[in-house]
Design an enzyme around this catalytic site. Structure first.
Site, PDB file in Angstrom:
ATOM      1  N   ASP A 198      -5.838   2.543  -3.375  1.00 10.08           N
ATOM      2  CA  ASP A 198      -7.074   2.487  -2.587  1.00 10.08           C
ATOM      3  C   ASP A 198      -7.286   3.722  -1.724  1.00 10.08           C
ATOM      4  O   ASP A 198      -8.265   3.806  -0.984  1.00 10.08           O
ATOM      5  CB  ASP A 198      -7.140   1.208  -1.739  1.00 10.08           C
TER       6      ASP A 198
ATOM      7  N   ASP B 290      -2.411   6.587  -3.652  1.00 12.35           N
ATOM      8  CA  ASP B 290      -1.269   5.937  -3.004  1.00 12.35           C
ATOM      9  C   ASP B 290      -0.783   4.768  -3.856  1.00 12.35           C
ATOM     10  O   ASP B 290      -1.280   4.531  -4.959  1.00 12.35           O
ATOM     11  CB  ASP B 290      -1.618   5.502  -1.576  1.00 12.35           C
TER      12      ASP B 290
ATOM     13  N   ASP C 193      -1.051   1.554  -4.008  1.00 13.43           N
ATOM     14  CA  ASP C 193      -1.913   0.500  -4.553  1.00 13.43           C
ATOM     15  C   ASP C 193      -3.287   1.019  -4.972  1.00 13.43           C
ATOM     16  O   ASP C 193      -4.158   0.237  -5.349  1.00 13.43           O
ATOM     17  CB  ASP C 193      -2.055  -0.657  -3.562  1.00 13.43           C
TER      18      ASP C 193
ATOM     19  N   SER D 160       0.812  -1.215   0.000  1.00 13.20           N
ATOM     20  CA  SER D 160       0.000   0.000   0.000  1.00 13.20           C
ATOM     21  C   SER D 160       0.849   1.271   0.000  1.00 13.20           C
ATOM     22  O   SER D 160       1.601   1.520  -0.928  1.00 13.20           O
ATOM     23  CB  SER D 160      -0.971  -0.036   1.190  1.00 13.20           C
TER      24      SER D 160
END
EC number: 5.4.2.10
Length: 458
Positions: A251, A247, A249, A106
Protein backbone atom coordinates in the site's frame (compact mmCIF):
# COMPACT_ATOMS: atom_id res chain seq x y z
CA UNK A 1 2.08 -13.11 27.13
CA UNK A 2 -1.11 -11.58 28.50
CA UNK A 3 -2.50 -8.15 27.89
CA UNK A 4 -5.75 -6.32 28.38
CA UNK A 5 -7.72 -7.16 25.23
CA UNK A 6 -10.21 -4.33 25.75
CA UNK A 7 -8.03 -2.22 23.44
CA UNK A 8 -6.97 -4.36 20.51
CA UNK A 9 -6.99 -1.79 17.72
CA UNK A 10 -4.31 0.78 17.05
CA UNK A 11 -4.13 3.37 14.28
CA UNK A 12 -4.19 0.72 11.53
CA UNK A 13 -5.96 -2.37 12.80
CA UNK A 14 -4.53 -4.86 15.29
CA UNK A 15 -0.75 -5.15 15.29
CA UNK A 16 2.06 -6.58 17.39
CA UNK A 17 4.76 -9.19 17.66
CA UNK A 18 3.64 -12.67 16.63
CA UNK A 19 2.83 -14.95 19.58
CA UNK A 20 2.63 -11.95 21.91
CA UNK A 21 -0.72 -10.35 22.73
CA UNK A 22 -2.69 -9.19 20.92
CA UNK A 23 -1.20 -11.17 18.02
CA UNK A 24 -1.71 -14.68 19.38
CA UNK A 25 -3.62 -17.59 17.89
CA UNK A 26 -6.00 -17.56 20.85
CA UNK A 27 -6.91 -13.89 20.43
CA UNK A 28 -7.15 -14.30 16.65
CA UNK A 29 -9.78 -17.03 17.05
CA UNK A 30 -11.73 -14.67 19.31
CA UNK A 31 -11.33 -11.87 16.76
CA UNK A 32 -12.73 -14.13 14.05
CA UNK A 33 -15.73 -14.96 16.23
CA UNK A 34 -16.22 -11.27 17.09
CA UNK A 35 -16.10 -10.18 13.44
CA UNK A 36 -18.72 -12.83 12.73
CA UNK A 37 -20.77 -11.66 15.71
CA UNK A 38 -20.80 -8.08 14.43
CA UNK A 39 -21.93 -9.23 10.97
CA UNK A 40 -24.69 -11.40 12.46
CA UNK A 41 -25.87 -8.50 14.63
CA UNK A 42 -26.53 -6.50 11.46
CA UNK A 43 -28.63 -9.29 9.98
CA UNK A 44 -28.92 -13.03 10.38
CA UNK A 45 -28.30 -15.45 7.56
CA UNK A 46 -25.36 -16.29 5.35
CA UNK A 47 -22.28 -14.10 5.31
CA UNK A 48 -19.05 -14.24 3.34
CA UNK A 49 -15.62 -12.94 4.40
CA UNK A 50 -12.45 -12.89 2.29
CA UNK A 51 -9.07 -13.40 3.97
CA UNK A 52 -5.73 -12.38 2.47
CA UNK A 53 -2.22 -12.18 3.87
CA UNK A 54 1.32 -11.07 3.11
CA UNK A 55 4.36 -13.36 3.13
CA UNK A 56 5.22 -13.48 6.85
CA UNK A 57 5.83 -16.92 8.30
CA UNK A 58 3.26 -16.28 11.02
CA UNK A 59 0.60 -15.53 8.41
CA UNK A 60 -0.31 -19.21 8.16
CA UNK A 61 -1.26 -19.57 11.82
CA UNK A 62 -3.24 -16.33 11.93
CA UNK A 63 -5.04 -17.22 8.70
CA UNK A 64 -6.13 -20.56 10.17
CA UNK A 65 -7.05 -19.03 13.53
CA UNK A 66 -9.22 -16.29 12.06
CA UNK A 67 -10.93 -18.71 9.69
CA UNK A 68 -11.60 -21.12 12.57
CA UNK A 69 -13.28 -18.34 14.53
CA UNK A 70 -15.33 -17.14 11.56
CA UNK A 71 -16.49 -20.55 10.35
CA UNK A 72 -17.39 -21.64 13.90
CA UNK A 73 -20.00 -18.86 13.79
CA UNK A 74 -21.40 -19.95 10.44
CA UNK A 75 -19.48 -17.55 8.19
CA UNK A 76 -18.27 -18.70 4.76
CA UNK A 77 -14.62 -17.75 4.25
CA UNK A 78 -12.63 -17.32 1.05
CA UNK A 79 -8.84 -17.70 1.32
CA UNK A 80 -6.98 -15.44 -1.11
CA UNK A 81 -3.42 -16.38 -0.15
CA UNK A 82 -0.60 -13.81 -0.50
CA UNK A 83 -2.09 -10.65 -2.00
CA UNK A 84 -1.57 -6.89 -1.43
CA UNK A 85 -3.78 -5.05 1.04
CA UNK A 86 -5.47 -3.08 -1.79
CA UNK A 87 -6.13 -6.44 -3.44
CA UNK A 88 -8.17 -7.51 -0.42
CA UNK A 89 -10.15 -4.26 -0.57
CA UNK A 90 -10.81 -4.83 -4.28
CA UNK A 91 -11.74 -8.53 -3.94
CA UNK A 92 -14.08 -7.73 -1.03
CA UNK A 93 -16.07 -5.49 -3.36
CA UNK A 94 -15.75 -7.72 -6.42
CA UNK A 95 -17.02 -10.80 -4.57
CA UNK A 96 -19.78 -8.82 -2.83
CA UNK A 97 -18.34 -10.07 0.46
CA UNK A 98 -19.60 -8.79 3.78
CA UNK A 99 -16.07 -8.08 5.01
CA UNK A 100 -12.42 -8.50 4.09
CA UNK A 101 -9.45 -9.28 6.32
CA UNK A 102 -5.79 -8.62 5.55
CA UNK A 103 -3.18 -10.33 7.72
CA UNK A 104 -0.16 -8.05 7.60
CA UNK A 105 2.01 -5.71 9.65
CA UNK A 106 2.66 -3.60 6.55
CA UNK A 107 6.19 -2.14 6.67
CA UNK A 108 7.11 -3.72 10.03
CA UNK A 109 9.72 -6.50 10.36
CA UNK A 110 8.71 -10.14 9.82
CA UNK A 111 8.44 -10.86 13.55
CA UNK A 112 5.39 -8.58 13.73
CA UNK A 113 1.99 -9.24 12.23
CA UNK A 114 -1.37 -7.54 12.15
CA UNK A 115 -5.00 -7.72 11.14
CA UNK A 116 -6.76 -5.09 9.01
CA UNK A 117 -10.51 -5.33 8.50
CA UNK A 118 -12.50 -3.96 5.57
CA UNK A 119 -16.25 -3.49 5.38
CA UNK A 120 -18.29 -4.62 2.38
CA UNK A 121 -17.62 -1.33 0.54
CA UNK A 122 -13.85 -1.90 0.67
CA UNK A 123 -13.15 0.82 3.24
CA UNK A 124 -11.44 0.01 6.53
CA UNK A 125 -13.92 -0.35 9.38
CA UNK A 126 -14.52 2.67 11.59
CA UNK A 127 -13.90 3.20 15.27
CA UNK A 128 -17.44 2.26 16.33
CA UNK A 129 -17.13 -1.18 14.72
CA UNK A 130 -13.66 -1.64 16.21
CA UNK A 131 -15.02 -0.87 19.67
CA UNK A 132 -17.88 -3.36 19.22
CA UNK A 133 -15.39 -6.07 18.19
CA UNK A 134 -13.21 -5.27 21.21
CA UNK A 135 -16.23 -5.49 23.52
CA UNK A 136 -17.17 -8.90 22.14
CA UNK A 137 -13.63 -10.23 22.51
CA UNK A 138 -13.44 -8.97 26.08
CA UNK A 139 -16.82 -10.44 27.07
CA UNK A 140 -16.56 -13.56 24.88
CA UNK A 141 -20.26 -13.06 24.16
CA UNK A 142 -20.53 -13.64 20.41
CA UNK A 143 -24.13 -14.73 20.24
CA UNK A 144 -25.57 -18.17 19.64
CA UNK A 145 -23.31 -20.74 17.98
CA UNK A 146 -24.83 -22.37 14.89
CA UNK A 147 -25.98 -25.97 14.81
CA UNK A 148 -23.49 -28.50 13.50
CA UNK A 149 -24.94 -28.45 9.99
CA UNK A 150 -24.73 -24.64 9.81
CA UNK A 151 -21.04 -24.01 10.49
CA UNK A 152 -19.24 -22.12 7.75
CA UNK A 153 -17.26 -23.53 4.84
CA UNK A 154 -13.80 -22.41 3.81
CA UNK A 155 -12.79 -22.19 0.16
CA UNK A 156 -9.56 -21.20 -1.55
CA UNK A 157 -9.88 -18.62 -4.34
CA UNK A 158 -7.41 -19.70 -7.00
CA UNK A 159 -7.67 -16.66 -9.26
CA UNK A 160 -7.61 -13.84 -6.67
CA UNK A 161 -4.21 -12.52 -7.74
CA UNK A 162 -5.19 -12.78 -11.40
CA UNK A 163 -8.30 -10.71 -10.78
CA UNK A 164 -6.27 -8.06 -8.97
CA UNK A 165 -3.68 -7.96 -11.78
CA UNK A 166 -6.43 -7.31 -14.33
CA UNK A 167 -7.99 -4.65 -12.10
CA UNK A 168 -4.65 -2.85 -11.68
CA UNK A 169 -3.94 -2.93 -15.42
CA UNK A 170 -7.41 -1.50 -16.09
CA UNK A 171 -6.38 1.72 -14.31
CA UNK A 172 -3.84 2.29 -17.10
CA UNK A 173 -5.23 3.81 -20.33
CA UNK A 174 -6.35 1.35 -22.98
CA UNK A 175 -4.17 1.49 -26.06
CA UNK A 176 -1.11 2.60 -24.09
CA UNK A 177 1.73 0.35 -22.98
CA UNK A 178 4.96 0.61 -21.03
CA UNK A 179 6.97 -0.55 -24.02
CA UNK A 180 10.47 0.90 -24.01
CA UNK A 181 10.57 1.50 -20.25
CA UNK A 182 13.14 -0.33 -18.15
CA UNK A 183 11.88 -0.57 -14.57
CA UNK A 184 13.73 -1.69 -11.46
CA UNK A 185 11.09 -3.12 -9.12
CA UNK A 186 11.54 -3.91 -5.41
CA UNK A 187 8.66 -5.85 -3.85
CA UNK A 188 10.18 -6.05 -0.34
CA UNK A 189 9.81 -9.86 -0.41
CA UNK A 190 6.20 -9.07 0.41
CA UNK A 191 2.65 -9.44 -0.80
CA UNK A 192 3.30 -7.94 -4.26
CA UNK A 193 6.11 -10.36 -5.20
CA UNK A 194 3.95 -12.12 -7.80
CA UNK A 195 1.41 -9.52 -8.86
CA UNK A 196 3.62 -6.44 -9.33
CA UNK A 197 6.07 -7.99 -11.84
CA UNK A 198 3.10 -9.40 -13.77
CA UNK A 199 1.30 -6.05 -13.96
CA UNK A 200 4.29 -4.16 -15.36
CA UNK A 201 5.49 -6.99 -17.63
CA UNK A 202 2.02 -7.55 -19.09
CA UNK A 203 1.96 -3.85 -19.96
CA UNK A 204 5.18 -4.51 -21.91
CA UNK A 205 7.79 -2.97 -19.61
CA UNK A 206 11.21 -4.51 -19.11
CA UNK A 207 11.23 -5.38 -15.40
CA UNK A 208 14.30 -6.05 -13.26
CA UNK A 209 13.08 -7.59 -10.00
CA UNK A 210 14.44 -7.23 -6.50
CA UNK A 211 12.77 -8.40 -3.29
CA UNK A 212 10.70 -11.04 -5.06
CA UNK A 213 11.89 -14.14 -3.20
CA UNK A 214 10.03 -14.26 0.13
CA UNK A 215 11.26 -16.72 2.74
CA UNK A 216 8.71 -15.82 5.39
CA UNK A 217 11.43 -14.07 7.39
CA UNK A 218 12.84 -11.50 4.94
CA UNK A 219 9.86 -9.20 4.32
CA UNK A 220 10.96 -5.52 4.48
CA UNK A 221 14.48 -6.63 5.48
CA UNK A 222 16.77 -3.99 3.96
CA UNK A 223 14.49 -3.68 0.94
CA UNK A 224 11.28 -2.13 -0.30
CA UNK A 225 9.81 1.32 0.28
CA UNK A 226 11.63 1.79 3.59
CA UNK A 227 15.02 1.02 1.99
CA UNK A 228 15.00 2.74 -1.43
CA UNK A 229 18.81 2.75 -1.49
CA UNK A 230 18.57 -0.74 -2.98
CA UNK A 231 16.88 0.47 -6.14
CA UNK A 232 18.85 3.72 -6.20
CA UNK A 233 21.96 1.68 -6.90
CA UNK A 234 20.14 -0.73 -9.21
CA UNK A 235 18.65 2.04 -11.38
CA UNK A 236 22.13 3.42 -12.07
CA UNK A 237 23.65 -0.05 -12.54
CA UNK A 238 20.99 -1.17 -15.03
CA UNK A 239 20.56 2.25 -16.66
CA UNK A 240 16.86 2.02 -15.90
CA UNK A 241 14.25 4.68 -16.60
CA UNK A 242 12.68 4.44 -13.16
CA UNK A 243 12.74 2.52 -9.89
CA UNK A 244 9.65 1.39 -8.00
CA UNK A 245 9.80 0.33 -4.34
CA UNK A 246 6.76 -1.14 -2.58
CA UNK A 247 6.35 -2.09 1.07
CA UNK A 248 5.45 -5.46 2.57
CA UNK A 249 1.71 -5.26 1.97
CA UNK A 250 1.80 -3.13 -1.18
CA UNK A 251 0.00 0.00 0.00
CA UNK A 252 3.07 2.29 -0.11
CA UNK A 253 5.13 3.53 -3.04
CA UNK A 254 8.50 5.24 -3.23
CA UNK A 255 10.10 5.84 -6.63
CA UNK A 256 13.60 6.60 -7.91
CA UNK A 257 14.26 8.69 -11.02
CA UNK A 258 16.67 7.80 -13.81
CA UNK A 259 19.45 9.73 -12.04
CA UNK A 260 19.10 7.65 -8.88
CA UNK A 261 17.29 10.32 -6.85
CA UNK A 262 14.53 9.30 -4.44
CA UNK A 263 11.04 10.60 -5.23
CA UNK A 264 9.00 10.29 -2.03
CA UNK A 265 5.27 10.37 -1.40
CA UNK A 266 5.18 14.17 -1.19
CA UNK A 267 6.70 14.52 -4.65
CA UNK A 268 4.53 11.77 -6.15
CA UNK A 269 1.41 13.42 -4.72
CA UNK A 270 2.46 16.71 -6.35
CA UNK A 271 3.02 15.07 -9.73
CA UNK A 272 -0.36 13.35 -9.67
CA UNK A 273 -2.24 16.38 -8.33
CA UNK A 274 -0.79 18.58 -11.06
CA UNK A 275 -1.83 16.05 -13.71
CA UNK A 276 -5.37 15.73 -12.36
CA UNK A 277 -5.78 19.51 -12.29
CA UNK A 278 -4.50 19.78 -15.86
CA UNK A 279 -7.08 17.20 -16.94
CA UNK A 280 -9.82 18.97 -14.94
CA UNK A 281 -10.26 15.80 -12.89
CA UNK A 282 -9.46 17.30 -9.47
CA UNK A 283 -12.75 18.35 -7.79
CA UNK A 284 -12.52 21.78 -6.19
CA UNK A 285 -8.80 21.67 -7.13
CA UNK A 286 -8.23 20.03 -3.74
CA UNK A 287 -5.90 17.33 -2.41
CA UNK A 288 -5.31 16.00 1.09
CA UNK A 289 -1.81 15.92 2.58
CA UNK A 290 -0.54 15.51 6.15
CA UNK A 291 1.27 17.48 8.83
CA UNK A 292 4.48 15.75 7.68
CA UNK A 293 4.20 17.07 4.13
CA UNK A 294 7.19 19.19 3.17
CA UNK A 295 6.55 22.95 3.14
CA UNK A 296 8.25 23.26 -0.23
CA UNK A 297 5.76 20.79 -1.68
CA UNK A 298 2.86 22.69 -0.15
CA UNK A 299 4.14 25.93 -1.68
CA UNK A 300 4.44 24.24 -5.07
CA UNK A 301 0.88 22.91 -4.95
CA UNK A 302 -0.46 26.29 -3.88
CA UNK A 303 1.42 27.95 -6.76
CA UNK A 304 -0.57 25.73 -9.12
CA UNK A 305 -3.84 26.87 -7.60
CA UNK A 306 -4.34 23.58 -5.78
CA UNK A 307 -5.94 23.75 -2.35
CA UNK A 308 -4.38 21.48 0.28
CA UNK A 309 -6.32 20.08 3.21
CA UNK A 310 -3.99 18.97 6.01
CA UNK A 311 -4.75 15.82 8.00
CA UNK A 312 -2.95 14.00 10.82
CA UNK A 313 -0.49 11.28 9.76
CA UNK A 314 -1.97 7.92 8.77
CA UNK A 315 -3.94 6.72 5.76
CA UNK A 316 -7.11 6.44 7.87
CA UNK A 317 -6.96 10.18 8.63
CA UNK A 318 -6.08 11.01 5.03
CA UNK A 319 -9.08 9.04 3.80
CA UNK A 320 -11.40 10.63 6.35
CA UNK A 321 -10.39 14.12 5.22
CA UNK A 322 -10.76 13.09 1.58
CA UNK A 323 -14.32 11.90 2.14
CA UNK A 324 -15.21 14.99 4.18
CA UNK A 325 -13.88 17.30 1.44
CA UNK A 326 -14.95 15.19 -1.56
CA UNK A 327 -11.32 14.92 -2.66
CA UNK A 328 -10.23 12.16 -5.04
CA UNK A 329 -6.52 12.26 -4.22
CA UNK A 330 -4.67 12.20 -0.94
CA UNK A 331 -1.34 10.99 0.30
CA UNK A 332 1.53 11.22 2.71
CA UNK A 333 5.30 11.46 2.61
CA UNK A 334 5.74 7.79 3.50
CA UNK A 335 4.25 6.77 0.17
CA UNK A 336 0.60 6.06 0.91
CA UNK A 337 -1.46 7.50 -1.94
CA UNK A 338 -5.19 7.06 -2.27
CA UNK A 339 -6.88 7.49 -5.65
CA UNK A 340 -10.58 7.23 -4.81
CA UNK A 341 -11.40 6.98 -8.51
CA UNK A 342 -9.69 3.57 -8.43
CA UNK A 343 -9.59 2.11 -4.93
CA UNK A 344 -10.65 2.65 -1.34
CA UNK A 345 -7.18 2.41 0.21
CA UNK A 346 -3.55 3.10 -0.63
CA UNK A 347 -2.31 1.08 -3.61
CA UNK A 348 1.38 1.18 -4.52
CA UNK A 349 1.01 -0.58 -7.88
CA UNK A 350 -1.88 1.58 -9.08
CA UNK A 351 -0.10 4.73 -7.87
CA UNK A 352 3.02 3.74 -9.81
CA UNK A 353 0.95 3.18 -12.94
CA UNK A 354 -0.47 6.70 -12.70
CA UNK A 355 3.02 8.21 -12.45
CA UNK A 356 4.23 6.10 -15.39
CA UNK A 357 1.22 7.22 -17.43
CA UNK A 358 2.07 10.86 -16.74
CA UNK A 359 5.68 10.25 -17.80
CA UNK A 360 4.57 8.65 -21.07
CA UNK A 361 1.86 11.16 -21.93
CA UNK A 362 4.09 14.15 -21.19
CA UNK A 363 7.14 12.52 -22.81
CA UNK A 364 9.06 13.36 -19.64
CA UNK A 365 11.49 11.58 -17.39
CA UNK A 366 10.67 11.34 -13.71
CA UNK A 367 13.39 13.89 -12.96
CA UNK A 368 11.73 16.27 -15.44
CA UNK A 369 8.47 15.98 -13.51
CA UNK A 370 10.11 16.85 -10.19
CA UNK A 371 12.47 19.56 -11.45
CA UNK A 372 10.15 22.43 -10.54
CA UNK A 373 9.46 21.20 -7.00
CA UNK A 374 11.89 22.69 -4.48
CA UNK A 375 11.63 20.94 -1.13
CA UNK A 376 12.52 22.64 2.14
CA UNK A 377 15.44 21.10 4.05
CA UNK A 378 13.94 18.50 6.36
CA UNK A 379 15.34 15.94 8.80
CA UNK A 380 13.27 12.94 9.91
CA UNK A 381 14.73 10.57 12.49
CA UNK A 382 13.03 7.55 14.07
CA UNK A 383 13.95 6.95 17.70
CA UNK A 384 13.16 3.49 19.16
CA UNK A 385 11.57 3.96 22.59
CA UNK A 386 10.93 1.68 25.55
CA UNK A 387 7.49 3.12 26.22
CA UNK A 388 5.18 5.81 24.89
CA UNK A 389 5.11 8.30 27.74
CA UNK A 390 3.06 11.45 26.99
CA UNK A 391 5.65 13.75 25.45
CA UNK A 392 4.27 16.79 27.23
CA UNK A 393 5.13 15.11 30.55
CA UNK A 394 8.86 14.93 29.72
CA UNK A 395 10.35 18.17 31.04
CA UNK A 396 13.74 17.78 29.34
CA UNK A 397 12.11 17.02 25.99
CA UNK A 398 9.82 20.04 26.28
CA UNK A 399 12.82 22.16 27.22
CA UNK A 400 14.85 21.22 24.16
CA UNK A 401 11.81 21.71 21.92
CA UNK A 402 11.44 25.25 23.25
CA UNK A 403 15.13 25.96 22.60
CA UNK A 404 14.99 24.61 19.04
CA UNK A 405 11.82 26.56 18.25
CA UNK A 406 13.56 29.76 19.35
CA UNK A 407 16.47 29.02 17.01
CA UNK A 408 14.18 28.27 14.05
CA UNK A 409 11.84 31.19 14.64
CA UNK A 410 9.21 31.59 11.94
CA UNK A 411 11.42 30.01 9.27
CA UNK A 412 10.96 26.41 10.37
CA UNK A 413 8.94 23.92 12.35
CA UNK A 414 9.25 20.85 14.58
CA UNK A 415 7.02 17.80 14.74
CA UNK A 416 7.47 15.22 17.48
CA UNK A 417 5.10 12.25 17.54
CA UNK A 418 4.88 8.58 18.31
CA UNK A 419 4.31 6.04 15.55
CA UNK A 420 0.86 4.50 15.72
CA UNK A 421 2.16 1.05 14.76
CA UNK A 422 5.65 0.75 16.29
CA UNK A 423 7.50 1.73 19.48
CA UNK A 424 9.11 4.67 17.73
CA UNK A 425 9.19 8.41 18.33
CA UNK A 426 9.49 10.38 15.10
CA UNK A 427 11.50 13.60 15.19
CA UNK A 428 10.97 15.95 12.26
CA UNK A 429 12.66 19.33 11.88
CA UNK A 430 12.22 21.59 8.87
CA UNK A 431 13.92 24.88 8.09
CA UNK A 432 15.87 26.83 5.49
CA UNK A 433 19.40 25.46 6.01
CA UNK A 434 20.15 21.74 5.74
CA UNK A 435 23.10 21.69 8.13
CA UNK A 436 21.12 23.58 10.77
CA UNK A 437 18.09 21.31 10.40
CA UNK A 438 20.23 18.17 10.78
CA UNK A 439 22.02 19.57 13.82
CA UNK A 440 18.83 20.64 15.57
CA UNK A 441 17.15 17.30 14.88
CA UNK A 442 20.14 15.49 16.39
CA UNK A 443 19.90 17.72 19.47
CA UNK A 444 16.28 16.69 20.00
CA UNK A 445 17.04 13.03 19.31
CA UNK A 446 19.77 12.98 21.96
CA UNK A 447 17.35 14.20 24.61
CA UNK A 448 14.56 11.82 23.56
CA UNK A 449 16.99 8.88 23.63
CA UNK A 450 18.23 9.86 27.08
CA UNK A 451 14.67 10.03 28.40
CA UNK A 452 12.91 7.03 26.80
CA UNK A 453 15.28 5.62 24.17
CA UNK A 454 15.50 1.88 23.50
CA UNK A 455 18.48 1.73 21.18
CA UNK A 456 20.07 3.15 18.05
CA UNK A 457 17.95 5.60 16.07
CA UNK A 458 17.66 5.50 12.30
Amino acid sequence: MTRDVSQLFGTDGVRGRANFEPMTVETSVLLGKAIAGVLLEKHAGKHRVVVGKDTRLSGYMFENALIAGLTSMGIETLMLGPIPTPGVAFITRAYRADAGIMISASHNPYRDNGIKIFSSDGFKIGQAVEERIEAMVASKDFGKLPDDHAVGKNKRVKDATGRYIEYAKATFPKGRTLKGLRIVLDCAHGATYRVAPSVFEELDAEVICYGCEPSGCNINAGCGALWPSTIQKAVIEHKADVGIALDGDGDRLIMVDEKGHIVDGDMLLSICASDLKRRQALPDNRVVATVMTNFGVLRYLESLGIQVTISPVGDRHVLQHMLENQAVLGGEQSGHMIFLDYNTTGDGIVSALQVLRIMIESESTLSDLTACIVKSPQALINVPVTKKVPLESLANVQGVLKEVKEVLGDSGRILLRYSGTENICRVMVEGTKKHQVDSLAKTIVDVVEAEIGAGISE
